[in-house]
Scaffold this motif. Structure first.
Motif, PDB file in Angstrom:
ATOM      1  N   UNK A   6       0.619  -1.348  -0.023  1.00 49.59           N
ATOM      2  CA  UNK A   6       0.122   0.019  -0.165  1.00 49.59           C
ATOM      3  C   UNK A   6       0.768   1.109   0.089  1.00 49.59           C
ATOM      4  N   UNK A   7       1.931   1.010   0.719  1.00 45.74           N
ATOM      5  CA  UNK A   7       2.770   2.295   0.820  1.00 45.74           C
ATOM      6  C   UNK A   7       3.440   2.727  -0.491  1.00 45.74           C
ATOM      7  N   UNK A   8       3.854   1.494  -1.293  1.00 50.40           N
ATOM      8  CA  UNK A   8       4.404   1.780  -2.712  1.00 50.40           C
ATOM      9  C   UNK A   8       3.298   2.524  -3.419  1.00 50.40           C
ATOM     10  N   UNK A   9       2.158   1.888  -3.363  1.00 51.15           N
ATOM     11  CA  UNK A   9       1.058   2.650  -4.299  1.00 51.15           C
ATOM     12  C   UNK A   9       1.109   4.130  -4.208  1.00 51.15           C
ATOM     13  N   UNK A  10       1.251   4.511  -2.831  1.00 48.60           N
ATOM     14  CA  UNK A  10       1.024   5.955  -2.406  1.00 48.60           C
ATOM     15  C   UNK A  10       2.442   6.507  -2.940  1.00 48.60           C
ATOM     16  N   UNK A  11       3.403   6.273  -2.921  1.00 46.48           N
ATOM     17  CA  UNK A  11       4.756   6.585  -3.574  1.00 46.48           C
ATOM     18  C   UNK A  11       4.445   6.635  -5.199  1.00 46.48           C
ATOM     19  N   UNK A  61       3.047  11.473   2.674  1.00 45.47           N
ATOM     20  CA  UNK A  61       2.935  11.351   4.029  1.00 45.47           C
ATOM     21  C   UNK A  61       2.049  10.125   4.517  1.00 45.47           C
ATOM     22  N   UNK A  62       0.974   9.729   3.611  1.00 48.89           N
ATOM     23  CA  UNK A  62       0.559   8.618   3.741  1.00 48.89           C
ATOM     24  C   UNK A  62       1.187   7.251   3.488  1.00 48.89           C
ATOM     25  N   UNK A  63       2.254   7.515   2.679  1.00 44.89           N
ATOM     26  CA  UNK A  63       3.145   6.370   2.316  1.00 44.89           C
ATOM     27  C   UNK A  63       3.831   5.786   3.474  1.00 44.89           C
ATOM     28  N   UNK A  64       4.287   6.921   4.185  1.00 45.57           N
ATOM     29  CA  UNK A  64       5.179   6.592   5.308  1.00 45.57           C
ATOM     30  C   UNK A  64       4.014   6.197   6.547  1.00 45.57           C
ATOM     31  N   UNK A  65       3.110   6.640   6.771  1.00 48.48           N
ATOM     32  CA  UNK A  65       1.826   6.088   7.608  1.00 48.48           C
ATOM     33  C   UNK A  65       1.743   4.871   7.479  1.00 48.48           C
ATOM     34  N   UNK A  66       1.600   4.263   5.992  1.00 48.61           N
ATOM     35  CA  UNK A  66       1.284   2.843   5.534  1.00 48.61           C
ATOM     36  C   UNK A  66       2.284   2.066   5.752  1.00 48.61           C
ATOM     37  N   UNK A  69       2.525   1.020   9.321  1.00 52.76           N
ATOM     38  CA  UNK A  69       1.272   0.252   9.669  1.00 52.76           C
ATOM     39  C   UNK A  69       0.240   1.332  10.444  1.00 52.76           C
ATOM     40  N   UNK A  70       0.307   2.514  10.398  1.00 51.63           N
ATOM     41  CA  UNK A  70      -0.581   3.614  11.425  1.00 51.63           C
ATOM     42  C   UNK A  70      -1.356   4.397  10.580  1.00 51.63           C
ATOM     43  N   UNK A  71      -1.808   3.720   9.503  1.00 51.30           N
ATOM     44  CA  UNK A  71      -2.822   4.473   8.346  1.00 51.30           C
ATOM     45  C   UNK A  71      -4.215   4.385   9.011  1.00 51.30           C
ATOM     46  N   UNK A  72      -4.957   5.745   8.619  1.00 54.88           N
ATOM     47  CA  UNK A  72      -6.084   5.730   9.164  1.00 54.88           C
ATOM     48  C   UNK A  72      -7.103   4.882   8.409  1.00 54.88           C
ATOM     49  N   UNK A  73      -8.014   4.363   9.251  1.00 58.09           N
ATOM     50  CA  UNK A  73      -8.986   3.440   8.494  1.00 58.09           C
ATOM     51  C   UNK A  73     -10.344   4.389   8.051  1.00 58.09           C
ATOM     52  N   UNK A  74     -10.738   3.955   6.962  1.00 56.44           N
ATOM     53  CA  UNK A  74     -11.760   4.751   6.357  1.00 56.44           C
ATOM     54  C   UNK A  74     -13.083   4.464   6.651  1.00 56.44           C
TER      55      UNK A  74
END
Length: 309
Positions: A6-11, A61-66, A69-74
């Motif tokens: 998921x982090x890769x997709x954000x990057x 920012x979202x990539x590093x959070x993901x 493992x601390x990304x916010x759940x929707x």
């Protein structure tokens, strides 16, 4: 799906957004952005680059959070997890990456004869005005000799008021006003900032301007129906962006016309005449002086929104 995937997709998304922002910046710095949009639209595109940067930073920012493992759940009851299909992801990101690469790798070129041939060169710039105004077009000359051919243009004006020479309605009022100004000039110079307005005015009241001298600059354009001693001096008119570009020009006649290649830029000075081309009355310049010219910094012409005010 793995947080690292998921982090890769954000990057990847961030890289694409940064890429588009950088492409806009490079176009603005080189001023090549004027190949694609009108000057009045440049500020809007600049702000879009700022928006791309802002969203790209958020994606990082979202990539590093993901990644940690601390990304916010929707809580919108919709799954935002990227597809696991490599094919789908390749097609999806390729739709953005390929145009971006083409933008960086291909040269920025102005529109010329090849596109003018496809769109069709407009040799009667007042055609749309005549269509809107209906009957309010240029009047026929009161005598067999065009008034502008007289050595003293003032003697013709004395035969009738300027309103009689340049009748108008609500669609052509601004053109009639401008016609009265340029009619007094010995040489009508078609300026960059009033290119379309000048050609439209002269074309609308063509009978009044026959015999007058005109000077304009543009690229050389030819088509099969033209004689060997003829070509068009043309420019592309743009309202918003290159998608709505329309070629307009003036037919010129010059005995050594073959010396000038298609898409070369020239400045011509000649006498306005009236001729028929493709079953239509159009303006023609009988060239008296011609010289090679450097392409204008802004090679296209744009509507002048202050015209007539």
């Amino acid at each position: 799906m793995s947080p690292r995937i998921i982090s890769l997709h954000h990057f990847i998304k961030a890289a694409i957004l940064f890429g588009f922002a950088m492409y806009i910046v490079s176009l603005v710095k080189t001023e090549n952005i004027l190949y694609y949009i009108a000057p009045r639209m440049v500020d809007y595109v600049k702000w879009s680059a700022v928006g791309f940067y802002a969203i790209a930073v958020y994606q990082v920012y979202q990539a590093f959070r993901s990644f940690w493992g601390s990304a916010d759940a929707c809580d919108c009851d919709h799954d935002h997890t990227p597809s696991r299909s490599i094919m789908k992801n390749t097609v999806l990101y390729g739709m953005f990456i390929i145009p971006l690469l083409l933008g960086f790798l291909l040269p920025d070129l102005s529109m010329g004869s090849s596109l003018a041939a496809k769109k069709g060169m407009n040799l009667s710039s007042s055609s749309s005005v005549k269509k809107d105004s209906g009957a309010a077009a240029a009047p026929a000359s009161p005598s067999s000799t065009p008034p502008a051919q007289s050595a003293n243009a003032g003697s013709t004006a004395a035969a009738g008021s300027s309103e009689e020479l340049f009748p108008s309605d609500k669609f052509t009022e601004q053109y009639a006003k401008y016609a009265k100004q340029i009619y007094k000039s010995d040489l009508i110079k078609v300026k960059e900032e009033l290119y379309m307005e000048t050609l439209t005015t002269v074309d609308l009241y063509m009978d009044r301007f026959v015999g007058k001298k005109m000077e304009l600059t543009g690229f050389v354009y030819r088509q099969e129906e033209m004689k060997d001693n003829q070509f068009v001096v043309g420019r592309f008119s743009i309202q918003c962006c290159s998608a709505d570009a329309a070629p307009f020009g003036v037919l010129v006649e010059y005995e050594r016309a073959k010396n000038f290649a298609d898409d070369s830029w020239v400045t011509v000075t000649g006498t306005i005449q009236k001729t028929r081309f493709n079953d239509m009355d159009i303006m023609m310049l009988k060239v008296e002086k011609i010289a090679a010219a450097e392409p204008s910094k802004a090679q296209y012409v744009y509507p002048n929104f202050d015209f007539g005010t």
